[in-house]
Design a protein around this motif. Structure first.
Motif, PDB file in Angstrom:
ATOM      1  N   GLY A   9      18.247 -23.211  -5.611  1.00  0.00           N
ATOM      2  CA  GLY A   9      19.613 -22.942  -6.072  1.00  0.00           C
ATOM      3  C   GLY A   9      20.435 -24.208  -6.126  1.00  0.00           C
ATOM      4  O   GLY A   9      20.407 -25.025  -5.196  1.00  0.00           O
ATOM      5  N   TYR A  12      27.198 -24.152  -5.554  1.00  0.00           N
ATOM      6  CA  TYR A  12      28.007 -25.006  -4.668  1.00  0.00           C
ATOM      7  C   TYR A  12      27.197 -25.440  -3.453  1.00  0.00           C
ATOM      8  O   TYR A  12      27.195 -26.607  -3.072  1.00  0.00           O
ATOM      9  N   ALA A  13      26.509 -24.489  -2.825  1.00  0.00           N
ATOM     10  CA  ALA A  13      25.794 -24.801  -1.588  1.00  0.00           C
ATOM     11  C   ALA A  13      24.602 -25.721  -1.860  1.00  0.00           C
ATOM     12  O   ALA A  13      24.463 -26.778  -1.229  1.00  0.00           O
ATOM     13  N   ASN A  36      16.565 -24.656  -9.911  1.00  0.00           N
ATOM     14  CA  ASN A  36      17.680 -23.808 -10.342  1.00  0.00           C
ATOM     15  C   ASN A  36      17.319 -23.120 -11.651  1.00  0.00           C
ATOM     16  O   ASN A  36      16.670 -23.706 -12.512  1.00  0.00           O
ATOM     17  N   ALA A  37      17.787 -21.886 -11.800  1.00  0.00           N
ATOM     18  CA  ALA A  37      17.405 -21.104 -12.967  1.00  0.00           C
ATOM     19  C   ALA A  37      18.021 -21.638 -14.256  1.00  0.00           C
ATOM     20  O   ALA A  37      17.448 -21.482 -15.330  1.00  0.00           O
ATOM     21  N   ARG A  44      30.994 -20.881 -10.528  1.00  0.00           N
ATOM     22  CA  ARG A  44      31.063 -19.434 -10.380  1.00  0.00           C
ATOM     23  C   ARG A  44      32.485 -18.950 -10.099  1.00  0.00           C
ATOM     24  O   ARG A  44      32.884 -17.895 -10.573  1.00  0.00           O
ATOM     25  N   LEU A  45      33.218 -19.722  -9.341  1.00  0.00           N
ATOM     26  CA  LEU A  45      34.545 -19.220  -8.980  1.00  0.00           C
ATOM     27  C   LEU A  45      35.541 -19.288 -10.131  1.00  0.00           C
ATOM     28  O   LEU A  45      36.699 -18.906  -9.984  1.00  0.00           O
ATOM     29  N   LEU A  47      34.479 -17.936 -13.204  1.00  0.00           N
ATOM     30  CA  LEU A  47      33.873 -17.098 -14.241  1.00  0.00           C
ATOM     31  C   LEU A  47      34.840 -16.060 -14.808  1.00  0.00           C
ATOM     32  O   LEU A  47      34.697 -15.630 -15.955  1.00  0.00           O
ATOM     33  N   HIS A  48      35.821 -15.635 -13.995  1.00  0.00           N
ATOM     34  CA  HIS A  48      36.815 -14.695 -14.544  1.00  0.00           C
ATOM     35  C   HIS A  48      37.619 -15.378 -15.652  1.00  0.00           C
ATOM     36  O   HIS A  48      38.043 -14.738 -16.611  1.00  0.00           O
ATOM     37  N   ALA A  75      13.864 -23.677 -13.317  1.00  0.00           N
ATOM     38  CA  ALA A  75      12.907 -22.563 -13.278  1.00  0.00           C
ATOM     39  C   ALA A  75      13.484 -21.483 -12.382  1.00  0.00           C
ATOM     40  O   ALA A  75      14.401 -21.730 -11.599  1.00  0.00           O
ATOM     41  N   ALA A 108      19.396 -21.244  -1.128  1.00  0.00           N
ATOM     42  CA  ALA A 108      20.824 -21.198  -1.515  1.00  0.00           C
ATOM     43  C   ALA A 108      20.961 -20.542  -2.891  1.00  0.00           C
ATOM     44  O   ALA A 108      21.580 -21.077  -3.803  1.00  0.00           O
ATOM     45  N   LEU A 109      20.337 -19.352  -2.996  1.00  0.00           N
ATOM     46  CA  LEU A 109      20.299 -18.682  -4.307  1.00  0.00           C
ATOM     47  C   LEU A 109      21.531 -17.815  -4.582  1.00  0.00           C
ATOM     48  O   LEU A 109      21.558 -17.089  -5.567  1.00  0.00           O
ATOM     49  N   GLY A 110      22.537 -17.888  -3.720  1.00  0.00           N
ATOM     50  CA  GLY A 110      23.774 -17.160  -4.021  1.00  0.00           C
ATOM     51  C   GLY A 110      23.630 -15.666  -3.804  1.00  0.00           C
ATOM     52  O   GLY A 110      22.805 -15.207  -3.014  1.00  0.00           O
ATOM     53  N   VAL A 128      31.686 -10.175 -13.254  1.00  0.00           N
ATOM     54  CA  VAL A 128      31.927 -11.600 -13.524  1.00  0.00           C
ATOM     55  C   VAL A 128      31.198 -12.490 -12.526  1.00  0.00           C
ATOM     56  O   VAL A 128      31.648 -13.578 -12.212  1.00  0.00           O
ATOM     57  N   THR A 129      30.055 -12.012 -12.031  1.00  0.00           N
ATOM     58  CA  THR A 129      29.395 -12.801 -10.994  1.00  0.00           C
ATOM     59  C   THR A 129      28.313 -13.743 -11.532  1.00  0.00           C
ATOM     60  O   THR A 129      27.691 -14.459 -10.748  1.00  0.00           O
ATOM     61  N   THR A 161      38.549 -11.472  -6.205  1.00  0.00           N
ATOM     62  CA  THR A 161      37.961 -11.583  -7.539  1.00  0.00           C
ATOM     63  C   THR A 161      38.571 -10.552  -8.489  1.00  0.00           C
ATOM     64  O   THR A 161      38.847 -10.856  -9.656  1.00  0.00           O
TER      65      THR A 161
HETATM   66  C1  LIG Z   1      34.873 -14.641 -10.350  1.00  0.00           C
HETATM   67  C2  LIG Z   1      34.695 -15.264  -8.997  1.00  0.00           C
HETATM   68  C3  LIG Z   1      35.747 -15.977  -8.417  1.00  0.00           C
HETATM   69  C4  LIG Z   1      35.583 -16.574  -7.166  1.00  0.00           C
HETATM   70  N1  LIG Z   1      36.621 -17.284  -6.653  1.00  0.00           N
HETATM   71  C5  LIG Z   1      36.465 -17.944  -5.485  1.00  0.00           C
HETATM   72  C6  LIG Z   1      37.493 -18.760  -4.946  1.00  0.00           C
HETATM   73  O1  LIG Z   1      38.581 -18.886  -5.542  1.00  0.00           O
HETATM   74  N2  LIG Z   1      37.270 -19.405  -3.764  1.00  0.00           N
HETATM   75  C7  LIG Z   1      36.076 -19.287  -3.106  1.00  0.00           C
HETATM   76  O2  LIG Z   1      35.903 -19.905  -2.040  1.00  0.00           O
HETATM   77  N3  LIG Z   1      35.075 -18.519  -3.592  1.00  0.00           N
HETATM   78  C8  LIG Z   1      35.227 -17.851  -4.751  1.00  0.00           C
HETATM   79  N4  LIG Z   1      34.211 -17.085  -5.233  1.00  0.00           N
HETATM   80  C9  LIG Z   1      32.957 -17.003  -4.468  1.00  0.00           C
HETATM   81  C10 LIG Z   1      32.083 -18.254  -4.755  1.00  0.00           C
HETATM   82  O3  LIG Z   1      31.852 -18.372  -6.134  1.00  0.00           O
HETATM   83  C11 LIG Z   1      30.756 -18.098  -4.001  1.00  0.00           C
HETATM   84  O4  LIG Z   1      31.048 -17.983  -2.630  1.00  0.00           O
HETATM   85  C12 LIG Z   1      29.888 -19.349  -4.225  1.00  0.00           C
HETATM   86  O5  LIG Z   1      29.553 -19.456  -5.592  1.00  0.00           O
HETATM   87  C13 LIG Z   1      28.622 -19.245  -3.375  1.00  0.00           C
HETATM   88  O6  LIG Z   1      27.910 -20.456  -3.570  1.00  0.00           O
HETATM   89  P1  LIG Z   1      26.332 -20.476  -3.528  1.00  0.00           P
HETATM   90  O7  LIG Z   1      25.902 -21.895  -3.775  1.00  0.00           O
HETATM   91  O8  LIG Z   1      25.860 -19.783  -2.304  1.00  0.00           O
HETATM   92  O9  LIG Z   1      25.856 -19.542  -4.741  1.00  0.00           O
HETATM   93  P2  LIG Z   1      26.057 -19.752  -6.317  1.00  0.00           P
HETATM   94  O10 LIG Z   1      27.238 -20.607  -6.612  1.00  0.00           O
HETATM   95  O11 LIG Z   1      26.007 -18.382  -6.909  1.00  0.00           O
HETATM   96  O12 LIG Z   1      24.753 -20.555  -6.734  1.00  0.00           O
HETATM   97  C14 LIG Z   1      23.470 -19.977  -6.713  1.00  0.00           C
HETATM   98  C15 LIG Z   1      22.598 -20.768  -7.687  1.00  0.00           C
HETATM   99  O13 LIG Z   1      21.282 -20.265  -7.588  1.00  0.00           O
HETATM  100  C16 LIG Z   1      20.761 -20.044  -8.885  1.00  0.00           C
HETATM  101  N5  LIG Z   1      19.788 -18.966  -8.783  1.00  0.00           N
HETATM  102  C17 LIG Z   1      20.005 -17.672  -8.414  1.00  0.00           C
HETATM  103  N6  LIG Z   1      18.851 -16.993  -8.371  1.00  0.00           N
HETATM  104  C18 LIG Z   1      17.880 -17.874  -8.713  1.00  0.00           C
HETATM  105  C19 LIG Z   1      16.453 -17.796  -8.811  1.00  0.00           C
HETATM  106  N7  LIG Z   1      15.769 -16.666  -8.559  1.00  0.00           N
HETATM  107  N8  LIG Z   1      15.765 -18.908  -9.176  1.00  0.00           N
HETATM  108  C20 LIG Z   1      16.429 -20.083  -9.413  1.00  0.00           C
HETATM  109  N9  LIG Z   1      17.755 -20.218  -9.319  1.00  0.00           N
HETATM  110  C21 LIG Z   1      18.468 -19.124  -8.975  1.00  0.00           C
HETATM  111  C22 LIG Z   1      21.959 -19.692  -9.751  1.00  0.00           C
HETATM  112  O14 LIG Z   1      21.692 -19.953 -11.122  1.00  0.00           O
HETATM  113  C23 LIG Z   1      23.027 -20.618  -9.149  1.00  0.00           C
HETATM  114  O15 LIG Z   1      23.016 -21.871  -9.778  1.00  0.00           O
HETATM  115  C24 LIG Z   1      34.343 -16.450  -6.473  1.00  0.00           C
HETATM  116  C25 LIG Z   1      33.290 -15.726  -7.046  1.00  0.00           C
HETATM  117  C26 LIG Z   1      33.448 -15.147  -8.288  1.00  0.00           C
HETATM  118  C27 LIG Z   1      32.292 -14.379  -8.909  1.00  0.00           C
END
Ligand SMILES: Cc1cc2nc3c(=O)[nH]c(=O)nc-3n(C[C@H](O)[C@H](O)[C@H](O)COP(=O)(O)OP(=O)(O)OC[C@H]3O[C@@H](n4cnc5c(N)ncnc54)[C@H](O)[C@@H]3O)c2cc1C
Length: 237
Positions: A9, A12-13, A36-37, A44-45, A47-48, A75, A108-110, A128-129, A161
């Motif tokens: 992933g 952000y993380a 990353n896919a 992501r934050l 997307l709205h 991938a 860190a796949l979210g 909008v996720t 959200t």
């Molecule tokens: C509309 C919206 C508004 C938001 N606003 C805020 C805000 O204002 N403040 C805040 O703190 N948080 C906000 N959030 C929450 C924030 O976006 C998430 O907490 C943050 O994105 C989590 O980060 P992450 O790295 O864990 O996951 P993500 O940012 O979701 O990253 C995961 C990554 O993994 C990749 N992935 C997933 N599955 C696979 C797979 N099987 N194989 C390969 N790659 C894969 C994805 O493509 C992505 O690049 C918001 C969320 C949304 C949806």
């Protein structure tokens, strides 16, 4: 042999941790691979905002990691085998593309959207996720905006959200009628000052607010509530 770190992933993380590790560890004895896919960094934050019609920058991950020793593998991760310490990946078409071995794995796949078991959400509702989902909603909003008399958008859930999505759509598309559904009092977890600000913003943006309302099913053009009422919706989010 180098210590192999695989980061799953690049949201952000994942992007942050990979960059931090690349700065702190020597490429002479570590190898960092990010899987990353998608080839882009998805904000992501925001997307709205994308759904409402704004253009959101999506930097190429190759550019984000340029100048570091990080290897990028675009991938989809399909399985993790901790016994063998390998990750299975598939390419964009879903074909199995191979395996990656690791010594240290960072996951860190979210997260994914949850439908909470509400019937009809999977078939009829928008969310909008993810970027494809936000673009699907945008397409629907475009078609409603082009319609005489506009259309109705129902945003279910008054978490941050939901609030951001309802206000962004109402602000960007004043021709649409937007309703925000809250299960309790609007913005209940917020401070009194924030709740009051939220009410004023909804009023200013002409957003109808339905409080103390639970949606129990979603159909193509309406949402059914626990109290027996039906809310018309050309798009339920
Ligand atoms: C509309 C919206 C508004 C938001 N606003 C805020 C805000 O204002 N403040 C805040 O703190 N948080 C906000 N959030 C929450 C924030 O976006 C998430 O907490 C943050 O994105 C989590 O980060 P992450 O790295 O864990 O996951 P993500 O940012 O979701 O990253 C995961 C990554 O993994 C990749 N992935 C997933 N599955 C696979 C797979 N099987 N194989 C390969 N790659 C894969 C994805 O493509 C992505 O690049 C918001 C969320 C949304 C949806």
């Amino acid at each position: 042999m180098k210590h192999r770190i695989v980061v799953l992933g690049a949201g952000y993380a994942g992007a942050y941790v990979a960059g931090t590790l690349a700065r702190r560890l020597s490429p002479a004895d570590t190898e960092i691979t990010v899987v990353n896919a998608e080839p882009d960094f998805v904000q992501r934050l925001r997307l709205h905002q994308l759904a409402a019609g704004q253009e959101i920058e999506a930097p190429k991950l190759a550019d984000v990691f340029a100048g570091t020793a990080i290897r990028l593998r675009v991938a989809r991760v399909t399985a993790v085998d901790p016994e063998r310490q390998v990750v299975a990946v598939a390419d964009a078409d879903g074909d199995v593309a191979g395996e990656l071995g690791y010594d240290t794995l960072l996951y860190a796949l979210g997260s994914h959207v949850a439908d909470h078991g509400v019937p009809g959400v999977a078939e009829h509702a928008f969310h909008v996720t993810s970027r494809p989902a936000a673009l699907r909603l945008r397409e629907r909003l475009d078609s409603l905006s082009g319609r005489e008399g506009g259309g109705s958008v129902l945003v279910v859930g008054d978490g941050l959200t939901g609030i951001e999505t309802a206000t962004e759509i109402a602000e960007s598309r004043p021709g649409l009628s937007v309703t925000l559904v809250a299960r309790g009092e609007l913005g209940a977890p917020l401070s009194a000052g924030a709740r009051s600000h939220l009410r004023q913003a909804c009023h200013r943006l002409d957003i109808s607010v339905r409080e103390h309302t639970s949606v129990e099913a979603v159909e193509a053009t309406r949402a059914l509530c626990a109290d027996g009422t039906a809310l018309a919706a050309d798009a339920t989010v």
